[in-house]
Design a protein around this motif. Structure first.
Motif, PDB file in Angstrom:
ATOM      1  N   ARG A   7      -8.610 -64.399  39.885  1.00 38.48           N
ATOM      2  CA  ARG A   7      -8.750 -63.199  40.723  1.00 38.48           C
ATOM      3  C   ARG A   7     -10.172 -62.658  40.669  1.00 38.48           C
ATOM      4  O   ARG A   7     -10.716 -62.252  41.690  1.00 38.48           O
ATOM      5  CB  ARG A   7      -7.758 -62.132  40.288  1.00 38.48           C
ATOM      6  N   VAL A   8     -10.770 -62.626  39.496  1.00 35.95           N
ATOM      7  CA  VAL A   8     -12.149 -62.150  39.359  1.00 35.95           C
ATOM      8  C   VAL A   8     -13.086 -63.057  40.149  1.00 35.95           C
ATOM      9  O   VAL A   8     -13.969 -62.581  40.863  1.00 35.95           O
ATOM     10  CB  VAL A   8     -12.552 -62.066  37.866  1.00 35.95           C
ATOM     11  N   PHE A   9     -12.889 -64.364  40.010  1.00 34.86           N
ATOM     12  CA  PHE A   9     -13.731 -65.320  40.735  1.00 34.86           C
ATOM     13  C   PHE A   9     -13.599 -65.137  42.248  1.00 34.86           C
ATOM     14  O   PHE A   9     -14.598 -65.075  42.961  1.00 34.86           O
ATOM     15  CB  PHE A   9     -13.374 -66.757  40.346  1.00 34.86           C
ATOM     16  N   LEU A  10     -12.380 -65.035  42.737  1.00 34.63           N
ATOM     17  CA  LEU A  10     -12.169 -64.855  44.173  1.00 34.63           C
ATOM     18  C   LEU A  10     -12.721 -63.526  44.657  1.00 34.63           C
ATOM     19  O   LEU A  10     -13.276 -63.437  45.761  1.00 34.63           O
ATOM     20  CB  LEU A  10     -10.682 -64.987  44.518  1.00 34.63           C
ATOM     21  N   SER A  11     -12.610 -62.478  43.846  1.00 35.42           N
ATOM     22  CA  SER A  11     -13.175 -61.175  44.209  1.00 35.42           C
ATOM     23  C   SER A  11     -14.693 -61.242  44.296  1.00 35.42           C
ATOM     24  O   SER A  11     -15.293 -60.714  45.231  1.00 35.42           O
ATOM     25  CB  SER A  11     -12.763 -60.112  43.189  1.00 35.42           C
ATOM     26  N   LEU A  12     -15.315 -61.890  43.317  1.00 35.74           N
ATOM     27  CA  LEU A  12     -16.774 -62.044  43.344  1.00 35.74           C
ATOM     28  C   LEU A  12     -17.221 -62.876  44.537  1.00 35.74           C
ATOM     29  O   LEU A  12     -18.215 -62.557  45.196  1.00 35.74           O
ATOM     30  CB  LEU A  12     -17.269 -62.677  42.041  1.00 35.74           C
ATOM     31  N   LEU A  13     -16.489 -63.924  44.834  1.00 34.17           N
ATOM     32  CA  LEU A  13     -16.811 -64.764  45.987  1.00 34.17           C
ATOM     33  C   LEU A  13     -16.704 -63.964  47.281  1.00 34.17           C
ATOM     34  O   LEU A  13     -17.576 -64.053  48.148  1.00 34.17           O
ATOM     35  CB  LEU A  13     -15.879 -65.978  46.026  1.00 34.17           C
ATOM     36  N   ALA A  14     -15.663 -63.157  47.400  1.00 34.50           N
ATOM     37  CA  ALA A  14     -15.491 -62.323  48.596  1.00 34.50           C
ATOM     38  C   ALA A  14     -16.627 -61.312  48.720  1.00 34.50           C
ATOM     39  O   ALA A  14     -17.154 -61.087  49.821  1.00 34.50           O
ATOM     40  CB  ALA A  14     -14.144 -61.613  48.550  1.00 34.50           C
ATOM     41  N   MET A  15     -17.042 -60.715  47.595  1.00 35.53           N
ATOM     42  CA  MET A  15     -18.147 -59.748  47.637  1.00 35.53           C
ATOM     43  C   MET A  15     -19.460 -60.417  48.038  1.00 35.53           C
ATOM     44  O   MET A  15     -20.234 -59.857  48.812  1.00 35.53           O
ATOM     45  CB  MET A  15     -18.290 -59.045  46.290  1.00 35.53           C
ATOM     46  N   VAL A  16     -19.707 -61.602  47.512  1.00 35.82           N
ATOM     47  CA  VAL A  16     -20.925 -62.331  47.874  1.00 35.82           C
ATOM     48  C   VAL A  16     -20.926 -62.660  49.369  1.00 35.82           C
ATOM     49  O   VAL A  16     -21.935 -62.490  50.055  1.00 35.82           O
ATOM     50  CB  VAL A  16     -21.075 -63.607  47.015  1.00 35.82           C
ATOM     51  N   LEU A  17     -19.794 -63.127  49.879  1.00 34.39           N
ATOM     52  CA  LEU A  17     -19.700 -63.440  51.307  1.00 34.39           C
ATOM     53  C   LEU A  17     -19.910 -62.194  52.157  1.00 34.39           C
ATOM     54  O   LEU A  17     -20.631 -62.237  53.170  1.00 34.39           O
ATOM     55  CB  LEU A  17     -18.360 -64.089  51.620  1.00 34.39           C
ATOM     56  N   LEU A  18     -19.306 -61.074  51.771  1.00 31.04           N
ATOM     57  CA  LEU A  18     -19.504 -59.830  52.516  1.00 31.04           C
ATOM     58  C   LEU A  18     -20.962 -59.370  52.461  1.00 31.04           C
ATOM     59  O   LEU A  18     -21.510 -58.908  53.466  1.00 31.04           O
ATOM     60  CB  LEU A  18     -18.579 -58.743  51.986  1.00 31.04           C
ATOM     61  N   LEU A  19     -21.590 -59.507  51.305  1.00 29.04           N
ATOM     62  CA  LEU A  19     -22.994 -59.143  51.172  1.00 29.04           C
ATOM     63  C   LEU A  19     -23.873 -60.020  52.056  1.00 29.04           C
ATOM     64  O   LEU A  19     -24.800 -59.531  52.707  1.00 29.04           O
ATOM     65  CB  LEU A  19     -23.428 -59.246  49.704  1.00 29.04           C
ATOM     66  N   MET A  20     -23.567 -61.320  52.096  1.00 28.71           N
ATOM     67  CA  MET A  20     -24.331 -62.231  52.959  1.00 28.71           C
ATOM     68  C   MET A  20     -24.152 -61.868  54.430  1.00 28.71           C
ATOM     69  O   MET A  20     -25.120 -61.838  55.191  1.00 28.71           O
ATOM     70  CB  MET A  20     -23.909 -63.685  52.706  1.00 28.71           C
ATOM     71  N   ILE A  21     -22.932 -61.578  54.831  1.00 31.52           N
ATOM     72  CA  ILE A  21     -22.669 -61.200  56.225  1.00 31.52           C
ATOM     73  C   ILE A  21     -23.408 -59.918  56.569  1.00 31.52           C
ATOM     74  O   ILE A  21     -24.039 -59.811  57.629  1.00 31.52           O
ATOM     75  CB  ILE A  21     -21.148 -61.069  56.472  1.00 31.52           C
ATOM     76  N   ALA A  22     -23.368 -58.927  55.674  1.00 29.62           N
ATOM     77  CA  ALA A  22     -24.063 -57.659  55.925  1.00 29.62           C
ATOM     78  C   ALA A  22     -25.571 -57.871  56.010  1.00 29.62           C
ATOM     79  O   ALA A  22     -26.231 -57.329  56.905  1.00 29.62           O
ATOM     80  CB  ALA A  22     -23.726 -56.659  54.825  1.00 29.62           C
ATOM     81  N   THR A  23     -26.118 -58.684  55.110  1.00 29.26           N
ATOM     82  CA  THR A  23     -27.558 -58.944  55.119  1.00 29.26           C
ATOM     83  C   THR A  23     -27.985 -59.650  56.397  1.00 29.26           C
ATOM     84  O   THR A  23     -28.970 -59.264  57.034  1.00 29.26           O
ATOM     85  CB  THR A  23     -27.954 -59.794  53.892  1.00 29.26           C
ATOM     86  N   PHE A  24     -27.241 -60.683  56.797  1.00 25.57           N
ATOM     87  CA  PHE A  24     -27.587 -61.398  58.026  1.00 25.57           C
ATOM     88  C   PHE A  24     -27.423 -60.504  59.253  1.00 25.57           C
ATOM     89  O   PHE A  24     -28.192 -60.603  60.202  1.00 25.57           O
ATOM     90  CB  PHE A  24     -26.776 -62.681  58.171  1.00 25.57           C
ATOM     91  N   SER A  25     -26.435 -59.617  59.228  1.00 26.02           N
ATOM     92  CA  SER A  25     -26.250 -58.698  60.354  1.00 26.02           C
ATOM     93  C   SER A  25     -27.422 -57.730  60.451  1.00 26.02           C
ATOM     94  O   SER A  25     -27.947 -57.485  61.549  1.00 26.02           O
ATOM     95  CB  SER A  25     -24.947 -57.914  60.200  1.00 26.02           C
ATOM     96  N   LEU A  26     -27.833 -57.171  59.313  1.00 22.60           N
ATOM     97  CA  LEU A  26     -28.983 -56.271  59.310  1.00 22.60           C
ATOM     98  C   LEU A  26     -30.257 -57.006  59.717  1.00 22.60           C
ATOM     99  O   LEU A  26     -31.085 -56.477  60.452  1.00 22.60           O
ATOM    100  CB  LEU A  26     -29.158 -55.632  57.928  1.00 22.60           C
TER     101      LEU A  26
END
Length: 181
Positions: A7-26
């Protein structure tokens, strides 16, 4: 414990993906003070190899720094040699024997290179500049999810297995009852 780690691994992976999406969007919306460019030629020699990505800070540069600028509709990344009082600039690729033949102005300068990422450009180009990149990523996600679901389902083996001997005993008992009546 395994479930917690998963669960921790999947949560971290989801946060990294969201951060990447936000960065690319900005980045795509032009809200970040940086731009990324792919280096296509060997004009910068050993300083910046072809296939590298350069990170350019908007409107911040100095003489002697590698800069990215627009000339004749293209973005060029070369070293800034001089800035004349009339606003024209002189640039040169580190691997080129002479200064660049064009005369660009300070208004054409995008900014100074602050970081290079060697060889990342080929992956960047494939993922973001061709249709095959996003399709490949989606297919990879699809097949990874399918593999995970299939492996998860195969781990759940049924626990109540009827033994053939038990079922024969029941059927013979029923037959005996029928024969005695």
């Amino acid at each position: 414990m395994r479930k917690l780690v998963k669960r921790v691994f999947l949560s971290l992976l989801a946060m990294v993906l969201l951060l990447m999406i936000a960065t690319f969007s900005l980045y795509d919306a032009g809200k970040l003070p940086y731009r990324a460019y792919l280096i296509h030629t060997n004009s910068m020699g050993q300083t910046i190899r072809p296939g590298s990505i350069v990170l350019v800070r908007d409107h911040q540069y100095h003489v002697g720094q590698v800069i990215s600028f627009r000339v004749n509709g293209a973005v060029v990344t070369h070293r800034l040699i001089a800035v004349h009082s009339d606003g024209t600039i002189i640039t040169k690729g580190d691997a080129n024997p002479t200064i660049d033949p064009w005369r660009a102005s300070k208004a054409n300068i995008i900014g100074g290179v602050v970081r290079t990422f060697p060889m990342v450009g080929y992956l960047w180009f494939f993922v973001f500049m061709t249709w095959q990149g996003p399709v490949s990523i989606l297919l990879l996600l699809f097949f990874s999810t399918m593999f995970w679901l299939i492996s998860k389902k195969s781990k759940k083996a049924p626990t109540d297995i009827v033994r053939p001997a038990d079922s024969d005993a029941e059927s013979s008992t029923q037959i005996d009852l029928l024969e005695h009546s």
